[in-house]
Design a protein around this motif. Structure first.
Motif, PDB file in Angstrom:
ATOM      1  N   GLN A 113      11.378  11.976  55.180  1.00 40.91           N
ATOM      2  CA  GLN A 113      11.867  11.259  56.365  1.00 40.91           C
ATOM      3  C   GLN A 113      12.008  12.261  57.525  1.00 40.91           C
ATOM      4  O   GLN A 113      13.126  12.619  57.915  1.00 40.91           O
ATOM      5  N   PRO A 114      10.897  12.744  58.074  1.00 41.09           N
ATOM      6  CA  PRO A 114      10.963  13.788  59.111  1.00 41.09           C
ATOM      7  C   PRO A 114      11.678  13.332  60.385  1.00 41.09           C
ATOM      8  O   PRO A 114      12.324  14.132  61.053  1.00 41.09           O
ATOM      9  N   GLY A 115      11.551  12.060  60.741  1.00 40.88           N
ATOM     10  CA  GLY A 115      12.210  11.586  61.955  1.00 40.88           C
ATOM     11  C   GLY A 115      13.719  11.729  61.893  1.00 40.88           C
ATOM     12  O   GLY A 115      14.370  12.206  62.836  1.00 40.88           O
ATOM     13  N   VAL A 116      14.294  11.329  60.760  1.00 38.58           N
ATOM     14  CA  VAL A 116      15.747  11.441  60.581  1.00 38.58           C
ATOM     15  C   VAL A 116      16.161  12.911  60.583  1.00 38.58           C
ATOM     16  O   VAL A 116      17.168  13.291  61.196  1.00 38.58           O
ATOM     17  N   VAL A 117      15.393  13.752  59.917  1.00 35.70           N
ATOM     18  CA  VAL A 117      15.739  15.176  59.826  1.00 35.70           C
ATOM     19  C   VAL A 117      15.748  15.824  61.211  1.00 35.70           C
ATOM     20  O   VAL A 117      16.691  16.535  61.590  1.00 35.70           O
ATOM     21  N   VAL A 118      14.682  15.591  61.983  1.00 37.37           N
ATOM     22  CA  VAL A 118      14.606  16.200  63.314  1.00 37.37           C
ATOM     23  C   VAL A 118      15.734  15.690  64.209  1.00 37.37           C
ATOM     24  O   VAL A 118      16.357  16.462  64.969  1.00 37.37           O
ATOM     25  N   LEU A 145      26.533   8.862  61.303  1.00 39.22           N
ATOM     26  CA  LEU A 145      26.788   7.766  60.368  1.00 39.22           C
ATOM     27  C   LEU A 145      25.661   6.740  60.413  1.00 39.22           C
ATOM     28  O   LEU A 145      25.194   6.244  59.372  1.00 39.22           O
ATOM     29  N   ALA A 146      25.188   6.430  61.625  1.00 41.31           N
ATOM     30  CA  ALA A 146      24.064   5.498  61.754  1.00 41.31           C
ATOM     31  C   ALA A 146      22.793   6.081  61.144  1.00 41.31           C
ATOM     32  O   ALA A 146      22.041   5.379  60.440  1.00 41.31           O
ATOM     33  N   LEU A 147      22.541   7.364  61.396  1.00 38.38           N
ATOM     34  CA  LEU A 147      21.372   8.001  60.791  1.00 38.38           C
ATOM     35  C   LEU A 147      21.513   8.077  59.273  1.00 38.38           C
ATOM     36  O   LEU A 147      20.516   7.977  58.537  1.00 38.38           O
ATOM     37  N   GLY A 148      22.742   8.273  58.796  1.00 42.70           N
ATOM     38  CA  GLY A 148      22.962   8.280  57.353  1.00 42.70           C
ATOM     39  C   GLY A 148      22.654   6.931  56.724  1.00 42.70           C
ATOM     40  O   GLY A 148      22.087   6.868  55.614  1.00 42.70           O
ATOM     41  N   VAL A 149      23.019   5.849  57.396  1.00 46.04           N
ATOM     42  CA  VAL A 149      22.681   4.508  56.887  1.00 46.04           C
ATOM     43  C   VAL A 149      21.171   4.329  56.830  1.00 46.04           C
ATOM     44  O   VAL A 149      20.616   3.821  55.832  1.00 46.04           O
ATOM     45  N   LEU A 150      20.469   4.750  57.902  1.00 44.41           N
ATOM     46  CA  LEU A 150      19.006   4.640  57.911  1.00 44.41           C
ATOM     47  C   LEU A 150      18.384   5.480  56.806  1.00 44.41           C
ATOM     48  O   LEU A 150      17.473   5.025  56.088  1.00 44.41           O
ATOM     49  N   SER A 151      18.880   6.709  56.632  1.00 42.48           N
ATOM     50  CA  SER A 151      18.341   7.573  55.580  1.00 42.48           C
ATOM     51  C   SER A 151      18.625   7.003  54.200  1.00 42.48           C
ATOM     52  O   SER A 151      17.781   7.099  53.295  1.00 42.48           O
ATOM     53  N   THR A 152      19.799   6.414  54.035  1.00 41.25           N
ATOM     54  CA  THR A 152      20.139   5.841  52.725  1.00 41.25           C
ATOM     55  C   THR A 152      19.208   4.691  52.367  1.00 41.25           C
ATOM     56  O   THR A 152      18.750   4.574  51.216  1.00 41.25           O
ATOM     57  N   THR A 176      23.748  15.493  45.429  1.00 39.83           N
ATOM     58  CA  THR A 176      22.413  15.686  45.997  1.00 39.83           C
ATOM     59  C   THR A 176      22.415  15.367  47.490  1.00 39.83           C
ATOM     60  O   THR A 176      21.833  16.082  48.307  1.00 39.83           O
ATOM     61  N   ARG A 177      23.101  14.272  47.821  1.00 41.93           N
ATOM     62  CA  ARG A 177      23.198  13.902  49.235  1.00 41.93           C
ATOM     63  C   ARG A 177      23.987  14.959  50.038  1.00 41.93           C
ATOM     64  O   ARG A 177      23.650  15.267  51.183  1.00 41.93           O
ATOM     65  N   LEU A 178      25.027  15.522  49.412  1.00 42.53           N
ATOM     66  CA  LEU A 178      25.812  16.559  50.078  1.00 42.53           C
ATOM     67  C   LEU A 178      24.965  17.798  50.336  1.00 42.53           C
ATOM     68  O   LEU A 178      25.080  18.431  51.402  1.00 42.53           O
ATOM     69  N   TYR A 179      24.092  18.156  49.369  1.00 45.25           N
ATOM     70  CA  TYR A 179      23.193  19.291  49.580  1.00 45.25           C
ATOM     71  C   TYR A 179      22.277  19.030  50.778  1.00 45.25           C
ATOM     72  O   TYR A 179      22.002  19.935  51.590  1.00 45.25           O
ATOM     73  N   GLN A 180      21.792  17.816  50.901  1.00 46.66           N
ATOM     74  CA  GLN A 180      20.954  17.474  52.050  1.00 46.66           C
ATOM     75  C   GLN A 180      21.742  17.625  53.363  1.00 46.66           C
ATOM     76  O   GLN A 180      21.223  18.142  54.359  1.00 46.66           O
ATOM     77  N   ALA A 181      22.999  17.149  53.361  1.00 44.71           N
ATOM     78  CA  ALA A 181      23.823  17.244  54.563  1.00 44.71           C
ATOM     79  C   ALA A 181      24.073  18.699  54.946  1.00 44.71           C
ATOM     80  O   ALA A 181      24.022  19.068  56.132  1.00 44.71           O
ATOM     81  N   ILE A 182      24.339  19.553  53.936  1.00 44.80           N
ATOM     82  CA  ILE A 182      24.570  20.978  54.224  1.00 44.80           C
ATOM     83  C   ILE A 182      23.312  21.620  54.788  1.00 44.80           C
ATOM     84  O   ILE A 182      23.356  22.416  55.743  1.00 44.80           O
ATOM     85  N   ALA A 183      22.163  21.264  54.212  1.00 46.46           N
ATOM     86  CA  ALA A 183      20.909  21.829  54.699  1.00 46.46           C
ATOM     87  C   ALA A 183      20.623  21.400  56.138  1.00 46.46           C
ATOM     88  O   ALA A 183      20.027  22.154  56.924  1.00 46.46           O
ATOM     89  N   LEU A 184      21.061  20.175  56.516  1.00 48.69           N
ATOM     90  CA  LEU A 184      20.794  19.672  57.861  1.00 48.69           C
ATOM     91  C   LEU A 184      21.808  20.156  58.897  1.00 48.69           C
ATOM     92  O   LEU A 184      21.520  20.118  60.095  1.00 48.69           O
ATOM     93  N   THR A 185      22.998  20.569  58.467  1.00 50.59           N
ATOM     94  CA  THR A 185      24.061  20.901  59.429  1.00 50.59           C
ATOM     95  C   THR A 185      24.388  22.391  59.486  1.00 50.59           C
ATOM     96  O   THR A 185      24.715  22.908  60.559  1.00 50.59           O
ATOM     97  N   ALA A 186      24.321  23.085  58.357  1.00 51.26           N
ATOM     98  CA  ALA A 186      24.766  24.484  58.334  1.00 51.26           C
ATOM     99  C   ALA A 186      23.889  25.364  59.218  1.00 51.26           C
ATOM    100  O   ALA A 186      24.390  26.197  59.990  1.00 51.26           O
TER     101      ALA A 186
END
Length: 687
Positions: free
Chosen positions: A16-21, A368-375, A398-408
């Motif tokens: 999901q590159p759009g959400v990540v960017v 939160l909105a992007l998280g709903v779309l990603s979910t 697993t989802r927390l690891y994704q969040a850390i990778a996207l925010t840290a």
């Protein structure tokens, strides 16, 4: 294996590159804002303090220590006085004051003498003239000799004074000569010129010489010789401390026909011994003023709030002087200047708090909105993981690891960039805000997957998801959120704005809480409104809009999160704008209480002319402020008088906080005296 886990996480993100960017961009921008904002505020606050101190008058900004004590002359006549001042500040002053003091110098002023003509000398005018002798450090580099020479140590002169009995021949009296230099204006008003000699005797019109016995008072005589006319630098310089007595004489009016002149002459340090010898090395005491000049950069670099508190205690502990003792009086308005700056800084912190609240609320609900779309896009992955035996905590981790990778990564990059752009500032607050943003962003990205990870497999396999039954706990929480939002608004409107200091957390939380409450209400109302519109749309022939509206009704509430995000952002921006406007109006009212007008015009030239102020609308007000010496019931004192054009003042300020009832001053009194309004404290002190 960690490597397998990392590959899995990045493979899921790559799907999901759009959400990540979008998430990376949002977090990076928010982290840059939160990291730069406190650093910028800290730098701006210290720069504002520097400007406040630099633009203030010298006497309020700096520190003056006054003492009345006789220091015996030696090789360095005023050396003991300077050493005493240094020991006094080191032993009793605030510890951090040494870092804020730039320089210091001593001003030693003699008691007041009356000027008389010498026996056999030229006749002087009948107007009374009084002279005080002064030594001031650092003044010799700030003057230019226009006539004559600089003063040195004088010698002795023999004078023949009249005898009480004319038959007797009185022997000559040897008196010491003290040389002085004065300005051209002082020489003109005191009726002296280069080469003139006059006799100085103790004045009997004040209390300066009260400690000298009457029999000894008549023996104190001194000859003053004017050796030079000097031109001094601008009296507005910090060096002069707002004291113009060396530049200009003072004219004291007893009434319209009687006045006297008070002048100051500059003496050499070596002449200090001659003046002491003339007064028999005893009372009256010289006035020693130790002037300590504050470095604005030094004050801004230390804990100036603590410095202001310690200076206030220091000033309260030393409020009076006592002749012949080591007691000293400390005078400074630096604590008030610091308090004024701190009060303005509190207002700025409140504005910054609103900005921070807006950034955090917007980013949180956007994530939160992007998280709903990603979910929703990872729904099949979650179902497959659950089929293979993954538990709910494993899915959430697993989802927390994704969040850390996207925010840290973006938060760390933003913090490092802010520290490189604005070095030398305290990094604790930006660090704490960066950590708080990371935690908030991670939770906002993990929260949407919570329900999907914990629901039964049969429910999450369904391709069509109908609205779930209402959760009573969720309903209670939503109602509680609405009540808390209403309470926050009422508290903000009813409380005292001065009650909060620093970051006003209630002011910070109110926009976000109100926005969340409105968002909850919006999400709850979308379903019923869509059903109603769908029913009306189905009544029309050929209309198919009800199909889309029924699709909205059938979707779960979490799909409406983007709508709630928009509502939260709009509510935060609107309420922040309203509160910012309220703070601006409060600052305007505060300026009226502090200044007393929209504009202030000051003029320090002597004599002080009327200051003309042309305000908006073409209105003009005349006002002048001056200080003069006056006599009330045989008591001499300084009287500060403000002269105003009363009628024009009332026309302009009659309906404003500046109205003061000056209309009572329009008509002069019957006997021609000038009407005045004075305070009750002033009249009670003078009886």
């Amino acid at each position: 294996s960690p490597t397998v886990g990392l590959r899995t996480v990045f493979r899921q993100l790559a799907s999901q590159p759009g959400v990540v960017v979008t998430v990376l961009a949002l977090v990076l921008v928010a982290a840059l804002g939160l990291s730069v904002l406190p650093r910028t505020l800290e730098n701006a606050s210290r720069e504002d303090l520097r400007q406040t101190l630099t633009n203030s008058l010298p006497a309020p900004r700096n520190i003056a220590v006054t003492q009345r004590y006789v220091h015996r002359p030696g090789s360095d006549p005023f050396g003991p006085a300077r050493q005493w001042a240094e020991r006094f500040m080191e032993s009793q002053g605030p510890p951090q004051l040494g870092e804020a003091i730039d320089s210091s110098h001593l001003v030693a002023t003699s008691p007041n003498f009356e000027v008389l003509e010498l026996p056999g000398g030229p006749e002087r005018p009948a107007e009374q003239v009084f002279f005080e002798l002064r030594h001031q450090d650092a003044v010799w580099d700030q003057l230019e000799v226009t006539e004559g020479r600089l003063p040195e140590r004088g010698g002795q002169v023999n004078l023949h004074f009249p005898c009480p009995e004319e038959e007797q021949e009185c022997p000559p009296v040897s008196l010491g000569v003290v040389e002085v230099a004065v300005t051209a204006q002082t020489a003109e008003e005191a009726h002296v010129s280069v080469g003139d000699r006059v006799l100085l005797v103790p004045t009997t019109s004040g209390t300066t010489w009260n400690e000298v016995p009457l029999d000894a008072l008549g023996q104190i005589r001194l000859v003053m010789e004017v050796t030079g006319i000097v031109e001094l630098t601008d009296p507005e310089l910090d060096l002069w401390f707002g004291d113009r007595r060396l530049h200009f004489p003072r004219e004291v009016f007893v009434d319209l026909d009687v006045q006297w002149t008070e002048a100051t002459g500059l003496i050499s340090p070596d002449a200090f011994a001659d003046v002491l010898a003339a007064t028999a090395d005893g009372p009256p005491w010289w006035n020693y003023e130790y002037r300590f000049f504050i470095d604005p950069d030094g004050v801004a670099a230390i804990d100036y709030v603590d410095l202001g508190t310690e200076l206030t205690r220091f000033r309260i502990a030393h409020t009076t002087t006592q002749s012949g003792t080591q007691a000293a009086r400390v005078a400074t308005s630096l604590p008030e200047l610091i308090d004024l700056h701190v009060a303005q800084r509190e207002q700025t912190l409140r504005l910054m708090a609103l900005t921070v609240a807006g950034i955090v609320a917007t980013i949180t609900f956007a994530l939160l909105a992007l998280g709903v779309l990603s979910t929703e896009r990872q729904r099949n992955q979650v179902v497959l993981s659950r089929d293979r035996g993954a538990s709910a905590p494993q899915v959430l981790m697993t989802r927390l690891y994704q969040a850390i990778a996207l925010t840290a990564l973006p938060i760390a990059a933003a913090y490092v960039a802010a520290a490189a752009i604005l070095p030398g500032t305290d990094g604790l607050t930006p660090y704490a805000m960066a950590v708080a943003l990371a935690v908030t962003a991670a939770l906002a990205f993990v929260a949407p997957v919570w329900g999907l990870a914990r629901r039964p497999l049969g429910a999450i396999r369904a391709e069509v998801t109908w609205p779930l039954p209402r959760n009573p706990r969720r309903v209670v929480l939503e109602v509680l959120l609405i009540l808390v939002a209403a309470a926050c608004v009422l508290l903000v409107r009813r409380r005292d704005p001065a009650a909060a200091t620093g970051l006003d957390w209630l002011l910070v939380a109110t926009p976000a809480v109100v926005g969340a409450a409105v968002g909850v209400i919006t999400v709850r109302l979308v379903g019923p409104l869509s059903s109603m519109m769908s029913w009306f749309a189905s009544r029309g022939p050929g209309a198919v809009s009800f199909v889309a509206l029924r699709g909205v009704v059938q979707q779960p509430a979490r799909v409406r999160t983007p709508l709630a995000v928009l509502v939260v952002c709009m509510a935060t921006a609107t309420l922040s704008l309203v509160l910012t406007r309220s703070i601006a109006e409060g600052q305007l009212d505060g300026s009226w209480q502090t200044v007393g007008a929209d504009f202030v015009v000051t003029n320090s030239d002597l004599p002080l002319p009327a200051a003309v102020l042309d305000v908006e609308g073409g209105e003009v007000v005349h006002a002048a402020l001056f200080t003069t010496r006056a006599r009330f019931d045989n008591q001499r004192m300084n009287a500060t008088v403000m002269a105003v054009d009363a009628a024009r003042h009332e026309e302009v300020f009659g309906e404003t906080p500046g109205a003061a009832g000056y209309d009572r001053l329009v008509t002069p009194t019957a006997n021609g005296a000038i009407p005045a309004i004075v305070s009750t404290t002033w009249t009670q002190r003078l009886r």
